[in-house]
Scaffold this active site. Sequence first.
Site, short mmCIF file in Angstrom:
data_model
loop_
_atom_site.label_atom_id
_atom_site.label_comp_id
_atom_site.label_asym_id
_atom_site.label_seq_id
_atom_site.Cartn_x
_atom_site.Cartn_y
_atom_site.Cartn_z
N PHE A 136 0.86 -1.18 0.00
CA PHE A 136 0.00 0.00 0.00
C PHE A 136 0.90 1.24 0.00
O PHE A 136 1.91 1.28 0.71
CB PHE A 136 -0.92 0.01 1.22
CG PHE A 136 -1.95 1.10 1.17
CD1 PHE A 136 -3.06 0.97 0.35
CD2 PHE A 136 -1.81 2.25 1.91
CE1 PHE A 136 -4.01 1.98 0.29
CE2 PHE A 136 -2.74 3.27 1.85
CZ PHE A 136 -3.85 3.13 1.03
N ASP A 170 1.08 -4.64 9.07
CA ASP A 170 0.04 -3.65 8.83
C ASP A 170 -1.27 -4.42 8.71
O ASP A 170 -1.48 -5.15 7.74
CB ASP A 170 0.34 -2.87 7.55
CG ASP A 170 -0.77 -1.89 7.18
OD1 ASP A 170 -1.86 -1.96 7.78
OD2 ASP A 170 -0.56 -1.07 6.27
N TYR A 197 -11.27 2.55 10.61
CA TYR A 197 -12.41 3.05 9.85
C TYR A 197 -12.88 2.09 8.78
O TYR A 197 -13.92 2.33 8.15
CB TYR A 197 -12.10 4.42 9.22
CG TYR A 197 -10.78 4.52 8.49
CD1 TYR A 197 -10.63 4.01 7.21
CD2 TYR A 197 -9.69 5.12 9.09
CE1 TYR A 197 -9.43 4.11 6.54
CE2 TYR A 197 -8.47 5.23 8.43
CZ TYR A 197 -8.35 4.71 7.15
OH TYR A 197 -7.14 4.80 6.49
N LYS A 198 -12.16 0.98 8.57
CA LYS A 198 -12.60 0.00 7.57
C LYS A 198 -13.55 -0.98 8.25
O LYS A 198 -14.71 -0.67 8.49
CB LYS A 198 -11.39 -0.70 6.96
CG LYS A 198 -10.41 0.25 6.25
CD LYS A 198 -9.24 -0.52 5.69
CE LYS A 198 -8.14 0.39 5.17
NZ LYS A 198 -8.56 1.19 4.01
N ARG A 212 -12.83 -4.17 -6.37
CA ARG A 212 -12.78 -4.87 -5.08
C ARG A 212 -14.19 -4.96 -4.50
O ARG A 212 -14.89 -3.95 -4.40
CB ARG A 212 -11.86 -4.16 -4.09
CG ARG A 212 -10.42 -4.04 -4.56
CD ARG A 212 -9.50 -3.58 -3.44
NE ARG A 212 -10.01 -2.36 -2.78
CZ ARG A 212 -9.50 -1.85 -1.66
NH1 ARG A 212 -8.48 -2.45 -1.06
NH2 ARG A 212 -9.99 -0.74 -1.14
#
Length: 419
Positions: free
Chosen positions: A139, A215, A240-241, A395
Amino acid sequence: MLAEKDERGIVPLTHADLDRSDPLARFRDEFHIPRRVNGEEEIYFAGNSLGLLPKRTPKYVAAELESWKELAVKAHFSGENPWMPYHELLAEPMARLVGAAPGEVVAMNSLTVNLHLMMASFYRPTRERHRILLEERAFPSDDYALESQARFHGFDPSEALVRVRSEDVAAVLERDGGSIALVLLPGVQYYTGEAFDIEAITRLAHAKGCIAGFDLAHAAGNLVLRLHDWNVDFAVWCTYKFLNSGPGSVGACFVHERHGRRSDLPRLAGWWGHDKASRFRMEPGFRPIPGAEGWQLSNPPILSLAAIRASLDVFTEAGGMEPLREKSVRLTGYLEWLLRRDLAEPVEILTPADPHRRGCQLSLRVRSSVPGREVFERLEASGVTCDWREPDVIRVAPVPLYNRYEEVWRFVEILKEAL
């Protein structure tokens, strides 16, 4: 997974059957589902980018606004949930989600800030051992952070960063482990949706004398984790995911207890990480709180912590990650089954088929006359929220807390039309 046996043989289960037998179905009502202009509920398969708003969150946040209104500064030490120790309310439920002891986790900062704080302590490069192992397509924020850390310590990132494919991790550690100071890999790869074997990687890294950090942005709240038992050195994640705490909300980190009391570890210190009993004496000389709390810098944003607390309470009521993971495997498996049955030619699934090697996300590549980006836009226009990742991946992430099997079925029907 998608069928049950009776005296007549194997009977395929419909999405209605699966939804009726879902023990977690009631938790959908704990969330606000976005609606289209016509009033219909969206099919929201983007919890891997931003989780939905729990209905109890406004109440939790409003309670702290009321404390601010009525008590002002006194709310730090009085009221139903005083602000001074508020972050401690999150420790136990957060620890359960990631397989840790409460003293090994703390909610603070953002993911990348926490990553830098962890590397200040755990990336201690030497001329002989200074390289960092990361995945081939990390990422961007991780990539930038690791590159900047290498430069900060005087090393050329083109030589110091060792980018590998997941299938090559073991071989590279065996060959080059003596030169690698830090292994920093994801729990789930953001682009492909592949889950990494954290336990095995940690074991291999330690065998070669490397620090093992992870991560978990796409793994926390998605996979069953055992960070303490797996002997992970440190981990960082956002909330927040899959943890549904709201845009840009506070992140969290894990520090294994064997490091939590080490006085020899350098760190970038702040007053919120200082010994609680003497913090307000305002004296020089940093004395860290034992455990992960000792890496805190500043007093945390209470409104953000209140939102995290609301979401963690939903996870607790759902029974934690084990039942959620069980549903996730079935939900994503149903999606895969429908795609392979109905759209095997025009849709390639990049995510591994083995449920142990993925979370709830499937990464799809369109192989049809209609360009992938256009297919994605058609899905959006039809009331499906998923996400697009350059250069060519859609996704799709059905989340067990609030998505239904019926939505999975409808998604595939809409995708057929879009193609």
